[in-house]
Design an enzyme around this catalytic site. Structure first.
Site, PDB file in Angstrom:
ATOM      1  N   SER A 137       0.826  -1.205   0.000  1.00 19.77           N
ATOM      2  CA  SER A 137       0.000   0.000   0.000  1.00 19.77           C
ATOM      3  C   SER A 137       0.865   1.261   0.000  1.00 19.77           C
ATOM      4  O   SER A 137       1.887   1.335   0.682  1.00 19.77           O
ATOM      5  CB  SER A 137      -0.862  -0.019   1.264  1.00 19.77           C
ATOM      6  OG  SER A 137      -1.616   1.158   1.348  1.00 19.77           O
ATOM      7  N   CYS A 158       0.571   3.257  10.804  1.00 21.47           N
ATOM      8  CA  CYS A 158       1.117   4.403  10.084  1.00 21.47           C
ATOM      9  C   CYS A 158       1.801   5.349  11.080  1.00 21.47           C
ATOM     10  O   CYS A 158       1.156   5.852  11.995  1.00 21.47           O
ATOM     11  CB  CYS A 158       0.029   5.174   9.339  1.00 21.47           C
ATOM     12  SG  CYS A 158       0.702   6.639   8.515  1.00 21.47           S
TER      13      CYS A 158
END
Lengths: 260, 302
Positions: free
Chosen positions: B21, B130
């Protein structure tokens, strides 16, 4: 309709030093005709051989010589990556991902007066842009700025393609000062301005264009990793929010940007 | 021709190579230069329930054998994905997987629920790792309680294959992996980026707009490989390995460490066609060693 992108092992035809800080690389595809490319588009050049130069380097397309099947890159030697490109030798392979991004708008008719403003190594894409205008029967006006006379690049090529006006900061060539101070801007009317150069210069030209209601496009060179719109690193704030310079640009209409 | 097919829970893949991703867009950005159908799975960029502008520029710095980024989950939101992107990618002959992020367990669950309704998307990867957003992101992924709370909420809202992407920025990644397994995750993928920074000595300033970023690229590979090995030994769900993979040899190392599939991230920036080459390279290695199936080498490293 976007032009198809390719990964090509280019072969270096010649490496020419332009003073101490610039190198002109002329490359060919030994196996096939080079793909169609628009002025203002760029290539991601692979720089191998060092752990410090991990990513590709985005370099604008300086010129495409269709007859000789050549693509030119004008490289300013600033960091490890550009210096590695400057060390390439004739016959070396240079892996390129191209063409990327959107080019400059072309004039709608040959009667229009088009001014191409470049500063430093930012003059690079304007040569190919001017040459494409020649093919439309149009001779553009170039206004090129540099710190000194020695840093004006490819002057003979520019003079072949258009009418050239020059400024240098030390007055060693052309008018002394910055491009936005050149007298040609106040003597002639232009229908469109295309700009590539250092950010302060582009902002100054954009301000001039806005004040005189002249359509104006600028070419940005934000740091990027992929060049394909995937990494989202090269973003610029625009009226549409953050957008990738690599895919939405590198050429932007100044009205899309949030510059003062 | 070796059998490259692998599975992650109920998700069947033609080969073990996926794209990570945030490094491969929605796949279609790369279709001019690589055959997308040669890739086992494409994990599209991080998607949140509401649109996000991400962090300010500059968002990257090149580092030795790698790079730092602090993009901060810029995306146009799940509605844009469902209405505009999904119709363009749903028929691509590979597994399209959506990476889902959020700022609270409910936020993750709402986003996952929207993706659950898309019939050609058979899996999501939950990003609880993240390092570049303040609200949520890695905050959930660094404690077992935080990770569990997100997976619990999403598991109720999402019935298909649920992959949870783990942060390496923890003292014990195994305990986080076990916690998400206990909440019903079908798989874990690891590692996300390692938090780092870089300084411009002339400006006496950190190079990234928010000061820190996530480190990726070949420089993180040994760390990633060690963590994949440890986690694969400790959990009973399939593990997806990533972190600095740039060749078939790298990929095989991760598979031997226990990964049922691998993801290629930063290497896509150097060679946008690398994923198809790695899939081919795994096949060639298996053929050269007379191994019938890639499944035969999963976790074989001592």
């Amino acid at each position: 309709m976007a032009l198809k992108k390719h990964i090509i092992d280019l072969q270096v035809v010649s490496v020419e030093a332009l003073g101490e800080r610039f190198v002109l690389l002329k490359c060919t595809d030994p196996n096939a005709p080079l793909p169609p490319m628009m002025p203002g588009q760029f290539a991601q050049l692979r720089v191998d051989g060092s752990k410090e130069t991990f990513l590709r380097r985005p370099i604008s397309i300086n010129f495409v010589d269709a007859k000789q099947n050549q693509i030119w890159f004008l490289v300013q030697l600033v960091g490890a990556g550009s210096r590695a490109l400057g060390r390439l030798k004739e016959g070396d392979t240079l892996n390129a991902l191209l063409p990327l991004g959107n080019g400059f708008s072309m004039p709608v008719s040959a009667e229009k007066k088009h001014l191409l403003v470049g500063g430093g190594v930012g003059t690079a894409p304007l040569l190919y842009l001017g040459a494409q205008m020649n093919l439309m029967g149009m001779r553009p006006t170039f206004l090129l700025g540099a710190r000194t006379k020695d840093m004006l690049l490819q002057m003979e090529d520019f003079q072949r393609v258009g009418d050239v006006y020059v400024t240098t900061e030390d007055g060693s060539a052309g008018e002394k000062g910055f491009v936005t101070q050149h007298s040609i801007l106040f003597k002639q009317h232009f229908d469109r301005i295309s700009v590539c150069g250092p950010s302060p210069m582009m902002k100054a030209v954009a301000k001039f264009a806005r004040a005189n209601s002249v359509p104006c496009e600028v070419s940005l060179e934000n740091m990027m990793a992929c060049g394909l719109g995937a990494c989202l690193c090269c973003v610029e704030k625009t009226v549409k929010g953050n957008v990738c310079v690599c895919t939405e640009g590198p050429v932007f209409d100044i009205n899309e940007l949030t510059w003062e | 021709m070796a059998n490259l097919s692998t599975s992650i829970g109920a998700l069947q893949m033609k080969n073990p190579v996926m794209t990570a991703s945030g490094t491969f867009g929605y796949g279609i950005e790369f279709e001019d230069v690589v055959d997308l159908t040669a890739i086992g799975g494409i994990i599209v960029k991080g998607t949140t329930f509401l649109p996000r502008q991400g962090n300010d520029y500059p968002r990257m710095a090149e580092t030795p054998s790698g790079m730092l980024n602090c993009v901060g989950l810029q995306n146009k939101g799940v509605q844009y994905f469902c209405e505009t992107i999904y119709p363009k990618i749903r028929k691509i002959d590979t597994q399209m997987i959506v990476n889902v992020s959020g700022s609270s367990p409910e936020d993750y669950a709402r986003c996952a629920e929207c993706i659950d309704a898309l019939e050609d998307i058979h899996a999501i990867e939950l990003n609880i790792s993240c390092p570049n957003v303040h609200d949520g992101g890695m905050a959930f992924g660094v404690t077992t309680e935080g990770a569990s709370s997100v997976v619990r909420a999403v598991r109720k809202a999402y019935g298909k294959t649920l992959i949870v992407k783990l942060s390496p920025n923890v003292t014990d990644i195994v305990s986080i992996a076990k916690a998400v397994e206990a909440e019903g995750a079908d798989s874990v993928s690891l590692i996300n980026t390692l938090m780092g920074t870089a300084i411009d000595i002339e400006k006496r300033k950190r190079m990234l707009s928010i000061g820190t970023g996530g480190l990726s690229g070949p420089c993180v590979k040994p760390v990633a490989l060690r963590m994949v090995y440890q986690v694969a030994k400790a959990v009973n769900i399939p593990v997806i390995g990533l972190g600095g993979i740039a060749s078939a040899t790298d990929a095989i190392e991760f598979i031997m460490a226990g990964a049922s599939a691998i993801e290629i991230g930063t290497a896509n920036f150097l060679d946008p066609a690398i994923s198809a080459k790695v899939a081919q390279g795994i096949n060639d290695w298996l053929d050269a060693h007379n191994i019938a199936s890639v499944r035969d080498i999963i976790g074989v490293a001592e």
